[in-house]
Motif scaffolding. Structure first.
Motif, mmCIF file in Angstrom:
data_model
loop_
_atom_site.group_PDB
_atom_site.id
_atom_site.type_symbol
_atom_site.label_atom_id
_atom_site.label_comp_id
_atom_site.label_asym_id
_atom_site.label_seq_id
_atom_site.Cartn_x
_atom_site.Cartn_y
_atom_site.Cartn_z
ATOM 1 N N PRO A 84 -9.379 -9.528 -32.821
ATOM 2 C CA PRO A 84 -9.009 -9.417 -31.414
ATOM 3 C C PRO A 84 -9.872 -10.305 -30.519
ATOM 4 O O PRO A 84 -9.540 -10.524 -29.367
ATOM 5 N N ASP A 85 -10.966 -10.811 -31.059
ATOM 6 C CA ASP A 85 -11.883 -11.634 -30.283
ATOM 7 C C ASP A 85 -11.175 -12.901 -29.805
ATOM 8 O O ASP A 85 -10.721 -13.717 -30.603
ATOM 9 N N LYS A 86 -11.099 -13.033 -28.493
ATOM 10 C CA LYS A 86 -10.321 -14.145 -27.926
ATOM 11 C C LYS A 86 -10.948 -15.505 -28.212
ATOM 12 O O LYS A 86 -10.286 -16.530 -28.178
ATOM 13 N N GLU A 87 -12.273 -15.530 -28.427
ATOM 14 C CA GLU A 87 -12.942 -16.820 -28.593
ATOM 15 C C GLU A 87 -12.932 -17.333 -30.026
ATOM 16 O O GLU A 87 -13.270 -18.469 -30.289
ATOM 17 N N LYS A 88 -12.576 -16.464 -30.930
ATOM 18 C CA LYS A 88 -12.608 -16.879 -32.339
ATOM 19 C C LYS A 88 -11.441 -17.811 -32.630
ATOM 20 O O LYS A 88 -10.295 -17.498 -32.317
ATOM 21 N N ILE A 89 -11.798 -18.935 -33.260
ATOM 22 C CA ILE A 89 -10.734 -19.859 -33.623
ATOM 23 C C ILE A 89 -10.568 -19.873 -35.135
ATOM 24 O O ILE A 89 -11.459 -19.437 -35.871
ATOM 25 N N ASP A 116 -7.844 -17.311 -33.932
ATOM 26 C CA ASP A 116 -7.845 -16.516 -35.160
ATOM 27 C C ASP A 116 -6.977 -15.273 -34.972
ATOM 28 O O ASP A 116 -7.316 -14.386 -34.180
ATOM 29 N N PRO A 117 -5.851 -15.219 -35.658
ATOM 30 C CA PRO A 117 -4.957 -14.082 -35.420
ATOM 31 C C PRO A 117 -5.455 -12.792 -36.055
ATOM 32 O O PRO A 117 -4.869 -11.745 -35.835
ATOM 33 N N PHE A 118 -6.514 -12.870 -36.818
ATOM 34 C CA PHE A 118 -6.958 -11.678 -37.544
ATOM 35 C C PHE A 118 -8.104 -10.953 -36.861
ATOM 36 O O PHE A 118 -8.700 -10.051 -37.423
ATOM 37 N N ARG A 128 -4.523 -4.890 -37.775
ATOM 38 C CA ARG A 128 -5.535 -4.745 -36.739
ATOM 39 C C ARG A 128 -5.097 -5.471 -35.491
ATOM 40 O O ARG A 128 -4.688 -6.609 -35.542
ATOM 41 N N GLY A 129 -5.229 -4.797 -34.412
ATOM 42 C CA GLY A 129 -5.116 -5.385 -33.067
ATOM 43 C C GLY A 129 -4.071 -6.454 -32.913
ATOM 44 O O GLY A 129 -4.324 -7.480 -32.324
ATOM 45 N N SER A 130 -2.928 -6.248 -33.486
ATOM 46 C CA SER A 130 -2.011 -7.374 -33.490
ATOM 47 C C SER A 130 -0.966 -7.285 -32.396
ATOM 48 O O SER A 130 -0.124 -8.136 -32.296
#
Ligand SMILES: [Zn+2]
Ligand SMILES: [Zn+2]
Lengths: 1102, 143
Positions: B71-76, B67-69, B4-6
């Motif tokens: 696409p949400d930029k704010e997720k850590i 969080d690399p899994f 996903r979105g990687s």
């Protein structure tokens, strides 16, 4: 459960209530997925808590509990247990706001506790993924070789990494190098698809820490940016870059992956790199190979160090089950159909031996599509009976969505049975395969350099391939490999597959060697040299095609062709089309011919598709049908956008290939523009309003594209039993489409397409209808490009059944039309319409309308097939394009390229044709040279339109003639030979002042490079000179006895007197071209005279 | 196979017109390594207030990556932190550490098990049989 007092009054199911909380705690969440997933979690949590004992269900801090807790003071732990303490996160208090909605305290608390647990759950889920990923990377065999690898690369310019499938080299080595600080890394792959998936995999595994530093570049697509540190690209693309910049300055490290596959480009790339290394001492080269023939690579690079990495594969037991003799014998009777029984026995054996709960799919390797069809049919019957199998085909001519099915998951108790060609050997990796069934056969293109004929032939595979196939069973656990051959057969297999360079046409390779300035391809130090016959054929072919000159240097057209990533034939079409202002349709045809045919093979059960296709079919031939299909598709796209997918499905068209054709078309267009063969795109007049709306449109497309890339990724689906049903592809695809539709209704391919192409321009171009004369010229252009790929209909075709039409090429007798060909369904289009108008009978073979087929390829499978044909008038095509034309004395008999004989009983007509052809060929050639000469002037539009007019008139000329192939015996005794030629030709100045030289092989006289006059061994040549009749020239009034040839000659020489006056300006050169030095033996004087004057002068002495 | 979105997509150099600006990824500041299981991963922030993250607060100093899994930029994604007793850096994996108002590495936990509430002790007991594979030799060899 009794209702709890507080929270239950709060209506959790009410969307309004939920929205209040969402507004508070998900303020920036535009993404509805996020909230949806939280509420799902919330409901699960509530259900879970309602089932648990009360003590734990109590979530309220105020609840007093009598139970004693162990003292926890020492560690400073909370006095009372609460699950909340196990979470290292907190939810920040929302910003106080006057419009803050009211939520009951208990409900809020319940919500917050749940949210906290949800956030913690998300953390755990992501961390588990991360840990799994790192564990897997760590467990790869290559991980243990990391330090060794880096040391080797640091200390050597070239390193060979040898490791088998599953050792992880393709994904890990690039990451090791990146982590060690190497930048500007290129990693080449033999296949495009691998570039994309590896770039994604590496970006993913490296946890985005390199961000957009990981990219890929394939023919039409690139994710490369200035920040890119590593790019995955095809071998072919790196070669093209080396063509432009031989030192490859963009790269510091080149990883050449899968070099053992020995593709043509791969082999050549290694040669190019080997030459480059001394000039680029800073460049590092890492070769990666399976553990096949490693010595070869190491030695080629001066004994480069080899790093061996063990593969990781589970044990696989091999079962040899050779096909019993009696079945082999039975099959020999009907060699066209594969006997599926041995395959079914393996399916039964698996059902018998392994309980259905033990998962594991079967991968069957077959040699070709027909074989897959045969087994599929039988296996499907078995699958329907047992309900234990889903049978899925896998080969490259399937639509993409059907190919994707092999990745889906079967329901419990059911196995997938994947029937695949050798693309599953290396190109496609399917997880979950436990059983492999290997037929031991492969169909490969083999190339006959003499006939320039490619054949799809069935071979035994090599031991290396057999091992590769077997290995597919052991990727995820111990496996079983059934081989339908004996162990002794295996031992007799060749050790390695034949490298591509040994078995394909080398035209493109030779062009590239030349254009990269690598000298004589015969002496280029290839990894393993190609057969010299192939090289010679390629050189000769390129010389014939005008790409190389006599000294084997690139001609202007050759230079251009070397840059076009296409077949020489297709490249020539492009250049020729541009000359006649037919660039647009030629671009489309050339592009469509360079991708796999978008027309899917129709099953008989699908008459609707065939009906829907009919309006696209052109009576002129397949390339024009492709043109129609492409144009129509573009119209559908620009008018109805996303519905083009449905349009394609209805017609059995693979849309993906149309997209590819569109991309290729654009690439060709840019190349032609670069070489100023095509004018730059016209800048459209635009007002600010339309500019704005275009801008808005593009912004929206970009948004869709971004959204797609952020959420991309196809999820695996669970297959249904009926998914394997054969022959229902139409229905299937509708189903698949609908499933896709549910997931996201935007057709992302359409978005990509519209971002990449100027839709208005494309629509305008594809919407214009070709006039009959444009169409006629386009056919000539295509035919000239295809020449000498011509086939002649068998003389008896008229009396044959439609399906039994036979054709002959120069090198191959008895070829048939590919079933996809328009002439296969409408063969009457090819029959020479018999001239009622001249009362000719079928028996004498005379007709004005003989036709030939120009074809794009000759493919030999079970039969030799002509693929992609157009029909052209035989006489005109042969006169215009033949490399060799031989005549008798009065030119009523002509032999083209030593195999087709044309007989025109009317000698005057014969000469008219011949003279016109000579003149047209000369001016066509001249204009083409002008066009291709980068320094010279453009061909004048007047000359061009004169040529076009001339060609159209030529096509309109008619005379009855016979057309037939020469027999072998006739070919042997074709020429008079040098000894029997009369001492000198009777007429100097024959054929517009060209020098006549006796032909030392054929006899007769060479008039031009291609035309040899009076060299055919016939009876008539003895008398022809006497057959003079009196004739008066209408121009000069000369009256004397002429042979038809002399008459023709005089007529053409006489023409300048009637030339339009404006040509006078440039006439000095023109006159001098016609004048020649003439020495009269009678008056012993030299004159400078035109041929007419010479005749007149001679007459004085008679 | 399916990711996903990687990838940051897409600028076309071959065809020239598909230029899209991809926002810059935050660069890693160092490598986190769990001293118990050996897990390594690049982290971009250490502390309690990761940048660009408003929807969640941390209750301890953590090693954090985006969080690399998703696409949400704010997720850590929290990788690990230091054991509050011995200071070892440990990952958040259940086999290496536990958070109960503070971070405890598993060895320290086991030493002080009596100090923890029953609920946690029970959990630890339940996990005992699985702990055989600890440390570091997880037998996951499947790909
Ligand atoms: Zn750990
Ligand atoms: Zn500790």
């Amino acid at each position: 459960m009794e209702p709890e007092p507080g929270p239950s009054r709060w209506a959790w199911d009410c969307p309004v209530a939920r929205r209040r909380l969402e507004e508070l705690y998900f303020p920036r969440r535009a993404c509805p997925e996020e909230t949806r997933s939280f509420w799902a979690f919330f409901e699960r949590l509530r259900r879970f808590q309602s089932r648990r004992p009360e003590r734990e269900a109590a979530w309220d801090d105020d609840d007093d509990d009598d139970e004693d807790r162990p003292p926890s003071r020492r560690l400073g732990l909370p006095r009372r247990y609460h699950p909340r303490h196990r979470v290292n996160l907190a939810v920040p208090k929302p910003e106080p706001s006057p419009s803050r909605p009211w939520v009951p305290r208990e409900a809020l608390q319940e919500f917050l506790d749940a949210l906290l647990l949800y956030l913690d759950f998300e953390q755990k889920r992501s961390f588990a993924k991360l840990a799994k990923l790192q564990r897997e990377r760590q467990a790869l065999p290559i991980a243990r070789a990391r330090r060794q690898l880096l040391q080797a690369v640091a200390g050597n310019q070239v390193v060979v990494v040898a490791g088998d499938t599953g050792c992880g080299k393709s994904t890990q080595v690039p990451q090791f190098l990146l982590a060690a600080g190497y930048r500007r890394v290129a990693c080449t792959q033999p296949r495009r698809i691998a570039c994309v998936s590896l770039a994604k995999r590496v970006a993913f595994e490296s946890l985005q820490q390199y961000g957009d530093q990981v990219g890929y570049q394939i023919r039409f697509e690139s994710s490369r940016s200035p920040a890119t540190s590593i790019v995955f690209l095809t071998e072919g693309l790196l070669l093209r870059q080396a063509q432009r910049e031989p030192a490859l300055p963009a790269y510091g490290v080149i990883i050449a992956d899968e070099v053992h596959e020995r593709h043509l480009h791969g082999d050549f790339l290694l040669g190019v790199l080997r030459r480059l290394l001394p000039a680029r001492p800073d460049l590092k080269l890492v070769l990666m190979s399976a553990t096949i023939n490693i010595r070869l690579f190491s030695d080629y690079f001066g004994g480069a160090p080899v790093l061996q990495v063990p593969g990781r594969i589970f044990p696989i037991s091999v079962i040899y089950e050779p096909i019993p003799k009696e079945e082999v014998a039975a099959a020999a009777g009907k060699p066209e159909r594969l006997d599926p029984r041995p395959y079914l026995r393996v399916l039964q054996a698996i059902d018998h031996k392994y309980p259905p709960e033990e998962r594991g799919d079967l991968l069957v390797f077959l040699s070709g599509v027909a074989e897959i069809g045969a087994v599929q049919e039988a296996a499907q019957v078995y699958a329907t009976q047992t309900q234990r199998w889903i049978v899925l085909p896998l080969h490259s001519t399937l639509s993409v969505s059907e190919q994707d099915k092999v990745f889906d998951v079967p329901p419990p108790g059911v196995r997938k049975c994947i029937l695949a060609t050798n693309i599953a050997e290396t190109s496609v990796t399917i997880d979950g395969v436990r059983f492999v069934l290997d037929s031991g056969k492969v169909k490969e293109m083999s190339y006959d350099p003499q006939g320039k004929l490619q054949r799809l032939q069935e071979f035994w595979i090599s031991r290396a391939s057999a091992e590769q196939r077997k290995g597919r069973a052991g990727r995820t656990g111990p496996g079983v490999c059934y081989r339908l051959y004996a162990e002794s057969d295996y031992d007799a297999f060749p050790p390695y597959p034949v490298p591509e360079i040994q078995r394909v046409a080398l035209d493109a390779l030779v062009l590239q060697v030349k254009s990269m300035g690598l000298g004589d391809p015969r002496t280029f130090p290839f990894l393993e040299p190609p057969p010299s016959a192939s090289l010679e054929t390629a050189v000769r072919y390129l010389r014939d095609q005008g790409a190389l000159d006599e000294a084997e240097e690139l001609t202007p057209i050759g230079t251009l062709l070397a840059q076009l990533p296409v077949d020489v034939v297709v490249g020539k079409m492009l250049v020729l089309g541009a000359l006649f202002g037919l660039a647009e349709p030629t671009l489309t045809v050339a592009a469509a011919l360079s991708v796999q045919s978008p027309f899917l093979r129709l099953s008989n059960a699908n008459p609707d598709c065939a009906t829907a296709r009919r309006p696209l079919e052109s009576p002129h031939g397949d390339p024009l049908t492709l043109l129609n299909a492409f144009n129509e598709w573009v119209q559908v796209k620009s008018e109805r956008g996303g519905s083009s997918r449905k349009w394609c499905r209805r017609r059995g068209l693979e849309e993906h290939r149309l997209y590819e054709a569109a991309n290729l078309r654009r690439q060709f267009q840019e190349l032609l523009r670069d070489h100023r063969l095509l004018e730059a795109a016209p800048s459209r007049p635009s007002d600010s309003y339309s500019r704005q709306s275009r801008h808005r449109e593009r912004r929206e497309l970009h948004r869709l594209w971004r959204h797609h890339t952020e959420t991309q990724g196809r999820k695996r689906k669970v297959l249904r039993l009926q998914d394997g049903t054969a022959g229902s592809s139409g229905e299937e695809e509708e189903g698949a489409g609908a499933r896709e539709h549910g997931e996201r209704s935007v057709d992302i391919q359409d978005v990509k397409f519209k971002l990449r192409h100027d839709m208005d321009e494309l629509q305008a171009v594809s919407g214009s209808v070709l006039s009959p004369s444009q169409l006629a010229l386009l056919k000539l252009v295509l035919c000239r490009g295809l020449y000498p790929q011509l086939a002649v209909p068998d003389a008896l075709n008229n009396s044959r059944k439609d399906s039994d039409q036979i054709f002959h090429t120069k090198s191959k007798q008895g070829v048939v039309l590919h079933p996809s060909c328009v002439f296969a369904t409408s063969p009457e289009l090819l029959h020479a319409k018999e001239g009622k108008e001249r009362g000719g009978t079928k028996e004498d073979g005379l007709s004005r309308h003989h036709q030939l087929l120009a074809f794009v390829s000759l493919l030999e499978t079970t039969k030799p097939y002509l693929v992609n044909c157009i029909r052209v008038p035989a006489l005109q095509a042969l006169l215009l394009f033949s490399r060799s034309l031989d005549t008798n004395a009065d030119c009523t008999r002509l032999v083209a390229d030593g195999w087709l004989e044309l007989t025109l009983p009317d000698a005057a007509a014969a000469l008219r044709f011949l003279a016109a052809a000579l003149q047209l060929r000369a001016s066509w050639e001249k204009l083409l040279d002008q066009q291709l000469d980068p320094g010279g002037d453009e061909p004048s539009s007047r000359d061009l339109s004169a040529l076009k007019r001339g060609l159209l008139e030529f096509l309109g000329m008619e005379a009855p003639y016979r057309l037939r192939q020469l027999t072998g015996l006739e070919k042997q005794a074709l020429y008079v030979g040098p000894q029997t030629v009369p001492a000198a030709p009777h007429l100097p100045g024959l054929f517009q002042g060209t020098e006549l030289k006796p032909d030392e092989v054929k006899g007769g006289h060479r008039v031009t490079e291609f035309l040899t006059y009076n060299c055919l061994a016939t009876d008539t040549d003895l008398y022809s000179e006497c057959l003079r009749t009196f004739w008066t020239c209408p121009h000069c009034g000369l009256h004397m006895p002429f042979t038809p040839l002399e008459r023709m000659c005089h007529e053409s020489a006489c023409q300048p007197t009637e030339a339009p006056p404006e040509e006078e300006a440039g006439s000095s050169s023109k006159t001098s071209a016609l004048h020649r030095l003439y020495h009269c033996d009678i008056c012993q004087q030299d004159f400078t005279l035109t041929p007419t004057d010479i005749l007149r002068h001679k007459k004085q002495h008679q | 196979m399916y990711l996903r979105g990687s990838l940051k997509v897409l600028t076309t150099t071959a065809l020239g017109d598909l230029k899209m600006d991809s926002p810059k990824e935050p660069q890693p500041t160092g490598e986190f390594k769990c001293q118990l299981c050996g897990l390594t991963a690049p982290y971009m922030y250490y502390g309690q207030k990761p940048p660009n993250t408003r929807s969640v607060e941390l209750l301890e100093d953590c090693y954090v990556m985006k969080d690399p899994f998703t696409p949400d930029k704010e997720k850590i994604l929290i990788l690990g932190s230091l054991c509050s007793l011995c200071g070892l850096s440990v990952c958040v994996g259940a086999e290496c550490s536990l958070f109960y108002s503070k971070r405890f590495c598993l060895p320290c936990m086991n030493e002080n098990l009596q100090a923890f509430p029953l609920e946690i002790q029970e959990d630890m007991d339940k996990r005992k049989p699985q702990q055989k594979s600890f440390p570091g030799k997880k037998m996951d060899t499947r790909t």
